[in-house]
Design a protein around this motif. Sequence first.
Motif, PDB file in Angstrom:
ATOM      1  N   VAL A   1      10.346   9.017  11.593  1.00  0.00           N
ATOM      2  CA  VAL A   1      11.451   9.968  11.738  1.00  0.00           C
ATOM      3  C   VAL A   1      11.571  10.416  13.195  1.00  0.00           C
ATOM      4  CG1 VAL A   1      12.260  12.292  11.126  1.00  0.00           C
ATOM      5  CG2 VAL A   1      11.474  10.723   9.340  1.00  0.00           C
ATOM      6  N   THR A   2      10.467  10.672  13.838  1.00  0.00           N
ATOM      7  CA  THR A   2      10.508  11.110  15.232  1.00  0.00           C
ATOM      8  C   THR A   2      11.073  10.027  16.142  1.00  0.00           C
ATOM      9  OG1 THR A   2       8.619  12.562  14.824  1.00  0.00           O
ATOM     10  CG2 THR A   2       9.153  12.114  17.124  1.00  0.00           C
ATOM     11  N   VAL A   3      10.636   8.786  15.959  1.00  0.00           N
ATOM     12  CA  VAL A   3      11.185   7.684  16.759  1.00  0.00           C
ATOM     13  C   VAL A   3      12.667   7.522  16.456  1.00  0.00           C
ATOM     14  CG1 VAL A   3      11.128   5.195  17.188  1.00  0.00           C
ATOM     15  CG2 VAL A   3       8.990   6.463  17.007  1.00  0.00           C
ATOM     16  N   ALA A   4      13.051   7.612  15.207  1.00  0.00           N
ATOM     17  CA  ALA A   4      14.457   7.458  14.826  1.00  0.00           C
ATOM     18  C   ALA A   4      15.322   8.573  15.412  1.00  0.00           C
ATOM     19  CB  ALA A   4      14.582   7.430  13.307  1.00  0.00           C
ATOM     20  N   GLU A   5      14.792   9.761  15.502  1.00  0.00           N
ATOM     21  CA  GLU A   5      15.549  10.870  16.082  1.00  0.00           C
ATOM     22  C   GLU A   5      15.677  10.733  17.594  1.00  0.00           C
ATOM     23  OE1 GLU A   5      14.488  14.244  12.715  1.00  0.00           O
ATOM     24  OE2 GLU A   5      13.465  14.343  14.665  1.00  0.00           O
TER      25      GLU A   5
ATOM     26  N   GLY B   1      16.884   0.735   8.361  1.00  0.00           N
ATOM     27  CA  GLY B   1      16.271   1.884   9.020  1.00  0.00           C
ATOM     28  C   GLY B   1      17.036   3.167   8.772  1.00  0.00           C
ATOM     29  N   GLU B   2      18.366   3.092   8.749  1.00  0.00           N
ATOM     30  CA  GLU B   2      19.182   4.279   8.475  1.00  0.00           C
ATOM     31  C   GLU B   2      18.926   4.808   7.067  1.00  0.00           C
ATOM     32  OE1 GLU B   2      23.241   3.234   9.249  1.00  0.00           O
ATOM     33  OE2 GLU B   2      22.838   2.840  11.374  1.00  0.00           O
ATOM     34  N   VAL B   3      18.839   3.910   6.107  1.00  0.00           N
ATOM     35  CA  VAL B   3      18.561   4.313   4.722  1.00  0.00           C
ATOM     36  C   VAL B   3      17.151   4.885   4.620  1.00  0.00           C
ATOM     37  CG1 VAL B   3      18.265   3.468   2.352  1.00  0.00           C
ATOM     38  CG2 VAL B   3      20.187   2.652   3.751  1.00  0.00           C
ATOM     39  N   PHE B   4      16.192   4.203   5.253  1.00  0.00           N
ATOM     40  CA  PHE B   4      14.805   4.662   5.211  1.00  0.00           C
ATOM     41  C   PHE B   4      14.666   6.025   5.884  1.00  0.00           C
ATOM     42  CE2 PHE B   4      10.299   4.674   6.502  1.00  0.00           C
ATOM     43  CZ  PHE B   4       9.721   4.466   5.267  1.00  0.00           C
TER      44      PHE B   4
ATOM     45  N   ASN C   1       0.841  -1.194   0.000  1.00  0.00           N
ATOM     46  CA  ASN C   1       0.000   0.000   0.000  1.00  0.00           C
ATOM     47  C   ASN C   1       0.876   1.244   0.000  1.00  0.00           C
ATOM     48  OD1 ASN C   1      -2.300  -1.574   0.181  1.00  0.00           O
ATOM     49  ND2 ASN C   1      -2.283  -1.563   2.394  1.00  0.00           N
ATOM     50  N   ASP C   2       0.283   2.368  -0.398  1.00  0.00           N
ATOM     51  CA  ASP C   2       1.012   3.629  -0.381  1.00  0.00           C
ATOM     52  C   ASP C   2       1.303   4.043   1.057  1.00  0.00           C
ATOM     53  OD1 ASP C   2       0.921   3.878  -3.151  1.00  0.00           O
ATOM     54  OD2 ASP C   2      -1.020   4.879  -3.095  1.00  0.00           O
ATOM     55  N   LEU C   3       2.490   4.581   1.268  1.00  0.00           N
ATOM     56  CA  LEU C   3       2.852   5.097   2.585  1.00  0.00           C
ATOM     57  C   LEU C   3       2.172   6.435   2.797  1.00  0.00           C
ATOM     58  CD1 LEU C   3       6.674   4.361   2.708  1.00  0.00           C
ATOM     59  CD2 LEU C   3       4.839   3.088   3.789  1.00  0.00           C
ATOM     60  N   GLU C   4       1.878   6.736   4.038  1.00  0.00           N
ATOM     61  CA  GLU C   4       1.272   8.013   4.391  1.00  0.00           C
ATOM     62  C   GLU C   4       2.324   8.910   5.024  1.00  0.00           C
ATOM     63  OE1 GLU C   4      -2.129   7.443   6.887  1.00  0.00           O
ATOM     64  OE2 GLU C   4      -2.928   5.870   5.605  1.00  0.00           O
ATOM     65  N   VAL C   5       2.169  10.208   4.831  1.00  0.00           N
ATOM     66  CA  VAL C   5       3.083  11.182   5.420  1.00  0.00           C
ATOM     67  C   VAL C   5       3.121  10.993   6.937  1.00  0.00           C
ATOM     68  CG1 VAL C   5       3.485  13.650   5.800  1.00  0.00           C
ATOM     69  CG2 VAL C   5       2.815  12.830   3.536  1.00  0.00           C
ATOM     70  N   ARG C   6       1.995  10.702   7.535  1.00  0.00           N
ATOM     71  CA  ARG C   6       1.907  10.487   8.984  1.00  0.00           C
ATOM     72  C   ARG C   6       2.861   9.376   9.413  1.00  0.00           C
ATOM     73  NH1 ARG C   6      -0.647   6.449  11.301  1.00  0.00           N
ATOM     74  NH2 ARG C   6      -1.768   5.973   9.403  1.00  0.00           N
TER      75      ARG C   6
ATOM     76  N   ARG D   1      13.209  11.574   5.447  1.00  0.00           N
ATOM     77  CA  ARG D   1      13.468  13.008   5.646  1.00  0.00           C
ATOM     78  C   ARG D   1      13.388  13.771   4.321  1.00  0.00           C
ATOM     79  NH1 ARG D   1      18.386  12.273   9.906  1.00  0.00           N
ATOM     80  NH2 ARG D   1      17.164  12.608  11.807  1.00  0.00           N
ATOM     81  N   THR D   2      13.914  13.171   3.259  1.00  0.00           N
ATOM     82  CA  THR D   2      13.850  13.796   1.939  1.00  0.00           C
ATOM     83  C   THR D   2      12.399  13.996   1.507  1.00  0.00           C
ATOM     84  OG1 THR D   2      15.967  12.827   1.307  1.00  0.00           O
ATOM     85  CG2 THR D   2      14.526  13.554  -0.485  1.00  0.00           C
ATOM     86  N   VAL D   3      11.572  12.976   1.698  1.00  0.00           N
ATOM     87  CA  VAL D   3      10.153  13.067   1.333  1.00  0.00           C
ATOM     88  C   VAL D   3       9.456  14.121   2.172  1.00  0.00           C
ATOM     89  CG1 VAL D   3       7.949  11.823   1.348  1.00  0.00           C
ATOM     90  CG2 VAL D   3      10.006  10.701   0.480  1.00  0.00           C
ATOM     91  N   LEU D   4       9.696  14.123   3.492  1.00  0.00           N
ATOM     92  CA  LEU D   4       9.036  15.106   4.357  1.00  0.00           C
ATOM     93  C   LEU D   4       9.472  16.525   4.022  1.00  0.00           C
ATOM     94  CD1 LEU D   4       9.106  13.231   7.784  1.00  0.00           C
ATOM     95  CD2 LEU D   4       7.133  13.623   6.287  1.00  0.00           C
ATOM     96  N   ASP D   5      10.737  16.715   3.667  1.00  0.00           N
ATOM     97  CA  ASP D   5      11.193  18.044   3.234  1.00  0.00           C
ATOM     98  C   ASP D   5      10.484  18.474   1.961  1.00  0.00           C
ATOM     99  OD1 ASP D   5      12.942  18.206   5.378  1.00  0.00           O
ATOM    100  OD2 ASP D   5      14.729  17.677   4.205  1.00  0.00           O
ATOM    101  N   ALA D   6      10.299  17.543   1.030  1.00  0.00           N
ATOM    102  CA  ALA D   6       9.600  17.845  -0.232  1.00  0.00           C
ATOM    103  C   ALA D   6       8.139  18.194   0.035  1.00  0.00           C
ATOM    104  CB  ALA D   6       9.710  16.663  -1.192  1.00  0.00           C
ATOM    105  N   VAL D   7       7.510  17.472   0.943  1.00  0.00           N
ATOM    106  CA  VAL D   7       6.106  17.741   1.278  1.00  0.00           C
ATOM    107  C   VAL D   7       5.975  19.126   1.914  1.00  0.00           C
ATOM    108  CG1 VAL D   7       4.212  17.061   2.812  1.00  0.00           C
ATOM    109  CG2 VAL D   7       5.420  15.327   1.468  1.00  0.00           C
ATOM    110  N   ALA D   8       6.939  19.481   2.738  1.00  0.00           N
ATOM    111  CA  ALA D   8       6.891  20.785   3.426  1.00  0.00           C
ATOM    112  C   ALA D   8       7.168  21.947   2.474  1.00  0.00           C
ATOM    113  CB  ALA D   8       7.901  20.799   4.575  1.00  0.00           C
TER     114      ALA D   8
END
Length: 80
Positions: A13-17, A64-67, A2-7, A72-79
């Motif tokens: 990203v928050t858990v990874a940070e 996980g590091e690659v993802f 299925n398509d991933l959601e921005v959420r 982050r790249t996708v979230l920056d593009a969305v923003a």
Amino acid sequence: MNDLEVRQLRYFVTVAEELHFGRAAERLGMAQPPLSRAIRDLERQLGVRLLERTTRQVTLTTVGEVFLRDARTVLDAVAA
């Protein structure tokens, strides 16, 4: 798959940070159990393990590091 959601990307990203589900949940303004479920569901959806969890720590897997970088790249593009 299925398509991933921005959420889902924001959650990951928050858990990874934070490398801590409790602190990540607090940052996101949500409870920890739904966040844990959302990350498990994301891993199931992708068919890979993004995080290694023990009772004492959370670490990123190599995948996980690659993802994280890609998320982050996708979230920056969305923003933008």
